[in-house]
Design a protein around this motif. Sequence first.
Motif, PDB file in Angstrom:
ATOM      1  N   GLN A   1      23.457  15.653  68.220  1.00  0.00           N
ATOM      2  CA  GLN A   1      24.976  15.826  67.830  1.00  0.00           C
ATOM      3  C   GLN A   1      25.060  15.372  66.389  1.00  0.00           C
ATOM      4  O   GLN A   1      24.019  14.726  65.875  1.00  0.00           O
ATOM      5  N   LEU A   2      26.120  15.937  65.677  1.00  0.00           N
ATOM      6  CA  LEU A   2      26.174  15.608  64.352  1.00  0.00           C
ATOM      7  C   LEU A   2      27.755  15.272  64.173  1.00  0.00           C
ATOM      8  O   LEU A   2      28.635  15.746  64.485  1.00  0.00           O
ATOM      9  N   LEU A   3      27.762  13.746  63.486  1.00  0.00           N
ATOM     10  CA  LEU A   3      29.100  13.454  63.189  1.00  0.00           C
ATOM     11  C   LEU A   3      29.142  13.298  61.547  1.00  0.00           C
ATOM     12  O   LEU A   3      28.291  12.827  60.854  1.00  0.00           O
ATOM     13  N   MET A   4      30.562  14.087  61.232  1.00  0.00           N
ATOM     14  CA  MET A   4      30.695  13.908  59.692  1.00  0.00           C
ATOM     15  C   MET A   4      31.973  13.080  59.697  1.00  0.00           C
ATOM     16  O   MET A   4      32.848  13.467  60.171  1.00  0.00           O
ATOM     17  N   VAL A   5      31.916  11.758  58.885  1.00  0.00           N
ATOM     18  CA  VAL A   5      32.954  10.930  58.761  1.00  0.00           C
ATOM     19  C   VAL A   5      33.263  10.959  57.426  1.00  0.00           C
ATOM     20  O   VAL A   5      32.545  10.891  56.396  1.00  0.00           O
ATOM     21  N   GLY A   6      34.651  11.461  57.234  1.00  0.00           N
ATOM     22  CA  GLY A   6      35.186  11.077  55.702  1.00  0.00           C
ATOM     23  C   GLY A   6      36.529  10.558  55.722  1.00  0.00           C
ATOM     24  O   GLY A   6      37.024  10.010  56.737  1.00  0.00           O
ATOM     25  N   GLY A   7      37.252  10.321  54.678  1.00  0.00           N
ATOM     26  CA  GLY A   7      38.516   9.627  54.622  1.00  0.00           C
ATOM     27  C   GLY A   7      39.221   9.897  53.364  1.00  0.00           C
ATOM     28  O   GLY A   7      38.435  10.445  52.302  1.00  0.00           O
ATOM     29  N   THR A   8      40.504   9.560  53.192  1.00  0.00           N
ATOM     30  CA  THR A   8      41.081   9.945  52.063  1.00  0.00           C
ATOM     31  C   THR A   8      40.847   8.693  51.064  1.00  0.00           C
ATOM     32  O   THR A   8      40.690   7.438  51.338  1.00  0.00           O
ATOM     33  N   ALA A   9      40.934   9.079  49.589  1.00  0.00           N
ATOM     34  CA  ALA A   9      40.939   8.024  48.634  1.00  0.00           C
ATOM     35  C   ALA A   9      41.849   8.503  47.848  1.00  0.00           C
ATOM     36  O   ALA A   9      42.422   9.653  47.605  1.00  0.00           O
ATOM     37  N   SER A  10      42.821   7.447  47.392  1.00  0.00           N
ATOM     38  CA  SER A  10      44.301   7.953  46.861  1.00  0.00           C
ATOM     39  C   SER A  10      44.010   8.767  45.404  1.00  0.00           C
ATOM     40  O   SER A  10      44.797   9.583  44.941  1.00  0.00           O
ATOM     41  N   ASP A  11      42.739   8.616  44.812  1.00  0.00           N
ATOM     42  CA  ASP A  11      42.432   9.248  43.449  1.00  0.00           C
ATOM     43  C   ASP A  11      41.865  10.657  43.769  1.00  0.00           C
ATOM     44  O   ASP A  11      41.274  11.292  42.986  1.00  0.00           O
TER      45      ASP A  11
END
Length: 420
Positions: A263-273
């Motif tokens: 299985q593949l998990l790609m986790v990302g998220g926001t950075a305000s810049d």
Amino acid sequence: MELTHAKPVPAERLKEYAAIAGQEEMEELYRLGEDLRGIKVQHINSARHGGGVAEMLHSLVPLERSLGLDATWEVIQARQEFFIYTKTLHNFLQGKPNIPDLLGTKIYWDANRENASLLRNEADIVFVHDPQPAGLIEFIPPEVREKQKWLWRCHIHLSHEHEFVFGFMRSLIEKYDAAVYSSGKFMPPWSMTTAVILPYIDPLSEKNRELPEEKVKEVCCRYGLEDPGQRPLLLLVSRFDPFKGHNCALEAFKMVRKEIPCQLLMVGGTASDDPENEAIFAQLQEKAQGLEEVYLLNLPPDSHTEINAFQRAATIILQPSIKEGFGLTVCEGMWKEKPVIGGDTGGIPGQITDGYNGFLVTPGEKGIEEMARRIKYLLLNPSLAREMGRRGKKTVKERFLITRGVKDELLLFRALLGRF
Ligand code: UDP
């Protein structure tokens, strides 16, 4: 506008650092702290959360304070159009052929002027991180400037492909007393004092501290992952950004799963810049449609425990970057004793020794098959994968802990202030 006087690291925690990094290393830090007692250091960057710079500053500033420095951390505030411009500039400096709109330079200077009120006139050292706030140096009164040392820390992968922007950056950065890079490869030939300081991780942060097995399981369960003991987990943790190689990870995964269940998990998220997150996330969602074993998570930027748990649950960590200033995620994975497969670019080869603690692959689309081969090799040789993971932790312990990073920075401060 925020002004952070973070709490110093408590004494108990300093002992924990000593237990990991060694008493001798801590003694050296205390000695350097004595030499620099009371100096005022102001860190300035463009995001309080999200991305490697914020990650390091959250740990660095309290540690500097506990060593006796009067360290603070301010974050510039600006409208979205400023961050769109600076992200284009960032991409351009990393080699993307999209020339930043010259009109953006007005937005850049306006925002830097508006943030000049953040500057501490009493600071001995002003430590500016990355291009976004670099223009602040133009707005410090000369009589204040001459009493201060200004440092510019470049965290990105300068690729030297675009002389035009380098001209713009050069005239600005040469106003600083020194520039610090994450690799000698990025140093432009400018007439100024330069230093290389390798980035670092904090082994005691929420992102990296030990986690109980049940917590790891609970987090995996919460996000619907299959037990990695049954179905190996490939993990990529990165902002959704054009240089991070999400597509390469996805394509390599598709090749591997034809032969080995995983299985593949790609986790990302926001950075305000960083304004690109949503668009890249949406593109990936489209590409991953119908692939049941692919999990895409866009998490809030303070999801440190979740990411810690995913890294601990992972079988292999992927970081197929196309350009990479350093790639803290590589060290984070190694610290959790995981083999890491990374793009052979920027700061990654400084962390991964090919075939020893992980594998290096050709960056970008050309590296997809190589990456698939390396993944299969590690999945079919679990004891070798575990051994690589153990070596990775040793690499981080020897070279990439915050204690070494702070020591390097304090040595630089001491040299700049002439305090020997
Ligand atoms: N990170 C995070 N949440 C995310 C994506 C990344 O907390 O959704 C963290 C990651 O664990 C690492 C940092 O952000 O600590 C990214 O640093 P890195 O040097 O790898 O890349 P950068 O974002 O600075 O280019």
